[in-house]
Each structure stands twice: as structure tokens, then as C-alpha cells.
Design an enzyme around this catalytic site. Structure first.
Site, PDB file in Angstrom:
ATOM      1  N   SER A 102      32.292 -49.457 110.097  1.00 59.07           N
ATOM      2  CA  SER A 102      32.860 -49.567 108.750  1.00 59.07           C
ATOM      3  C   SER A 102      33.759 -50.786 108.556  1.00 59.07           C
ATOM      4  O   SER A 102      33.726 -51.377 107.466  1.00 59.07           O
ATOM      5  CB  SER A 102      33.577 -48.284 108.349  1.00 59.07           C
ATOM      6  OG  SER A 102      34.245 -47.690 109.402  1.00 59.07           O
ATOM      7  N   GLU A 120      43.213 -49.342 115.206  1.00 56.29           N
ATOM      8  CA  GLU A 120      42.485 -48.791 116.353  1.00 56.29           C
ATOM      9  C   GLU A 120      43.393 -48.838 117.586  1.00 56.29           C
ATOM     10  O   GLU A 120      43.926 -49.894 117.928  1.00 56.29           O
ATOM     11  CB  GLU A 120      41.207 -49.589 116.620  1.00 56.29           C
ATOM     12  CG  GLU A 120      40.359 -49.063 117.774  1.00 56.29           C
ATOM     13  CD  GLU A 120      40.024 -47.579 117.641  1.00 56.29           C
ATOM     14  OE1 GLU A 120      40.370 -46.807 118.555  1.00 56.29           O
ATOM     15  OE2 GLU A 120      39.431 -47.204 116.613  1.00 56.29           O
ATOM     16  N   ASP A 145      48.300 -45.828 115.819  1.00 55.79           N
ATOM     17  CA  ASP A 145      47.596 -44.571 115.612  1.00 55.79           C
ATOM     18  C   ASP A 145      47.297 -44.376 114.134  1.00 55.79           C
ATOM     19  O   ASP A 145      48.161 -44.583 113.266  1.00 55.79           O
ATOM     20  CB  ASP A 145      48.459 -43.412 116.123  1.00 55.79           C
ATOM     21  CG  ASP A 145      47.840 -42.062 115.849  1.00 55.79           C
ATOM     22  OD1 ASP A 145      46.862 -41.716 116.522  1.00 55.79           O
ATOM     23  OD2 ASP A 145      48.330 -41.365 114.938  1.00 55.79           O
ATOM     24  N   ASP A 166      38.437 -41.777 108.961  1.00 53.06           N
ATOM     25  CA  ASP A 166      37.233 -41.412 109.707  1.00 53.06           C
ATOM     26  C   ASP A 166      37.601 -41.152 111.164  1.00 53.06           C
ATOM     27  O   ASP A 166      37.225 -41.921 112.056  1.00 53.06           O
ATOM     28  CB  ASP A 166      36.220 -42.572 109.582  1.00 53.06           C
ATOM     29  CG  ASP A 166      34.927 -42.309 110.321  1.00 53.06           C
ATOM     30  OD1 ASP A 166      34.650 -41.146 110.650  1.00 53.06           O
ATOM     31  OD2 ASP A 166      34.206 -43.287 110.588  1.00 53.06           O
TER      32      ASP A 166
END
Length: 286
Positions: A102, A120, A145, A166
Site C-alpha cells: 500500500s 513500520e 508503532d 492495516d
């Protein structure tokens, strides 16, 4: 569940999620004002479909590989073509060896005035994402996070944009974190658009999530709108692989529901396993 994305890259869940993502970003492009995309659980960015993990999962073979070969009607093709063109751009002509995640799909749709924030924390995935976006002045990879990033980065300076949530669903409390994290972020930025992905394994759990998200959106003034999409490729077998994917879209473009009613019936046959797939598109109740 354990959702290591490299095993599932390009599968039916990615196809559905990314088609919706592209339609939402295409709508944001219609106004000249800049927008920001915030991807809270961005992943590696690019997935090698010839690698061991993708070969073991093999989900792309019944996902993006079929969709690239599908024949769409003249009404549907213009709606899915931008997504398919992005996938083709990551591959040599006539080949399918890579699938963009994405953040790279979103990056492909940014105009010069738009920005991407990709979060990430898994070291390997973060290194790959940094390599994919290296020296990109419009994209920033953040070692944070996703659940902390969700309320921290809204509202963005642009005041327009999309938050993609997601998570990997590797923790048992991930659904609760999702509902709470969304509510906190939405309270700070009720005019943003949100795209929330979830796996459909338990009807009770997913119905609760939809109710909580819809309730948080409805509580704002003016009340936010919410759309729920679920797509199943086969009946869900106990202990079996994921067969149904879900999306909650908060403050969707006014055009999106109509576009999905055009697109989704033409994905039922190519994505179905052992028969045609099926979808449900509804407005969840708080």
C-alpha cells in the site's frame, strides 16, 4: 491469526483493499489542494512474488494474477485500470514477479504537492521500505508503532487526506486496539478519510468492530459516514486459510459506493475459489 504479509502479497485481500485505496486517492486528486496519506502499518513496500514466502503462500496466483487476466466491462475497466497500471509498472511487460504494498501504491498516486507518512517498526520490513522510498522528498518512513502513530499524526498539516489502518492481527487484542485507536484519531480529525482493513474469521468480532467504528463516526458533529465491505472467495473453513476480507471506510468519497457496486460483481468470478466469490456492501449501524 498470523498475517505475515509476504505470504499473502497479491492475494484476494490485497486486490480488494488496494482497488478501494486507489479509488479513494483518485477522488482526493480531483481537488488541487494537497493531501497526505498516513499508512500506520506500512510493511515492506514491495514483495517478491518469486521469493520463498510468496511461493509458499501462492495467494497471488488466485489473486492479482487472475485479475490481470480478467476481462472487464467498459463501465468497470476505467475504475480498475489505475490500480492495474500501477501493478504493471512494477513488472516487466508480460511478467508478474513483484507486487507493491500500500505505501508504494499510494506513492504512485501522489502529485507534487502531496505527501506520504509510512510507519513500520519491524526492522527488516522497515529497511526494505526505506530502500524503496530512498531520497523521496514526498515520502517519509517513520520508526514508530502504528497504534502510537495513529493519534500522533492527525490532523496532518494538509487537513485533507487518508489514513490507512492495516495491522498484522498477530496479537489477540488487535481488534480492540483498532477500535480504540480509530476512535482516538477520529476525535482529533473527524474530517479525514479512513480505510480500515480486517480479516473475517469471527462474525461476532467483526460485527463488534463495525459497530464501534460506526458509533465513533456517528458521534461526531456533523456525524461521519461509514461504509462496510466484505468479500468472500469461499466459505470459511475452521482452521483454514483466510477466505473473507473486510474493509471499513469512514468518510468515503460520495462516489465510492456506486463505483464498488460496479466493480465488485466483476471480481466475483476471477477471485472465487471453487465457485464464484460474493460480497456485501452496507452501511453499518452504531
Amino acid at each position: 491469526m498470523n498475517y505475515r504479509h509476504a505470504f499473502h502479497a497479491g492475494g484476494f485481500a490485497d486486490v480488494i483493499k488496494h482497488i478501494v485505496l486507489v479509488r479513494m486517492l483518485a477522488y482526493l486528486q480531483e481537488k488541487q489542494a494537497p493531501f497526505r496519506v498516513i499508512d500506520t502499518h506500512a510493511g515492506a513496500g514491495r514483495y517478491d512474488l518469486t521469493g520463498e514466502e510468496a511461493r509458499r503462500g501462492g495467494e497471488w496466483l488466485t489473486g492479482i494474477a487472475r485479475v490481470l487476466q480478467a476481462r472487464f466491462s467498459e463501465n468497470t475497466l476505467p475504475l480498475v485500470a489505475p490500480y492495474l497500471d500501477i501493478i504493471r509498472a512494477f513488472n516487466a511487460p508480460g511478467k508478474l514477479e513483484a507486487y507493491p504494498g500500500s505505501p508504494l501504491i499510494a506513492r504512485a498516486l501522489l502529485r507534487p504537492q502531496d505527501r506520504l507518512t509510512a510507519c513500520e517498526i519491524e526492522p527488516g520490513a522497515r529497511r526494505q521500505l526505506i530502500d524503496a522510498l530512498r531520497r523521496d522528498s514526498q515520502a517519509r518512513v517513520v520508526d514508530l508503532d502504528g497504534w502510537m502513530a495513529l493519534p500522533a499524526f492527525v490532523p496532518p498539516n494538509e487537513r485533507r487526506g487518508l489514513v490507512l489502518i492495516d495491522p498484522s492481527f498477530e496479537q489477540k487484542d488487535e481488534f480492540e486496539k483498532l477500535a480504540d485507536g480509530f476512535a482516538e484519531a477520529y476525535a482529533k480529525w473527524p474530517t479525514g478519510s479512513y480505510l480500515i482493513w480486517y480479516p473475517v474469521k469471527s462474525r461476532r468480532v467483526t460485527d463488534t468492530l463495525a459497530r464501534l467504528v460506526a458509533g465513533a463516526a456517528a458521534a461526531s458533529k456533523p456525524a461521519g459516514k461509514c461504509l462496510r465491505l466484505e468479500f468472500s472467495v469461499a466459505p470459511q473453513a475452521p482452521g483454514g486459510p483466510l477466505a473473507s476480507t473486510g474493509l471499513l471506510i469512514v468518510n468515503p468519497p460520495w462516489t465510492l459506493a456506486g463505483e464498488l457496486k460496479t466493480i465488485l460483481p466483476e471480481l466475483e468470478k476471477p477471485l472465487g475459489q471453487g465457485g464464484a466469490g460474493r460480497f456485501r456492501l452496507e452501511t453499518p449501524k452504531p
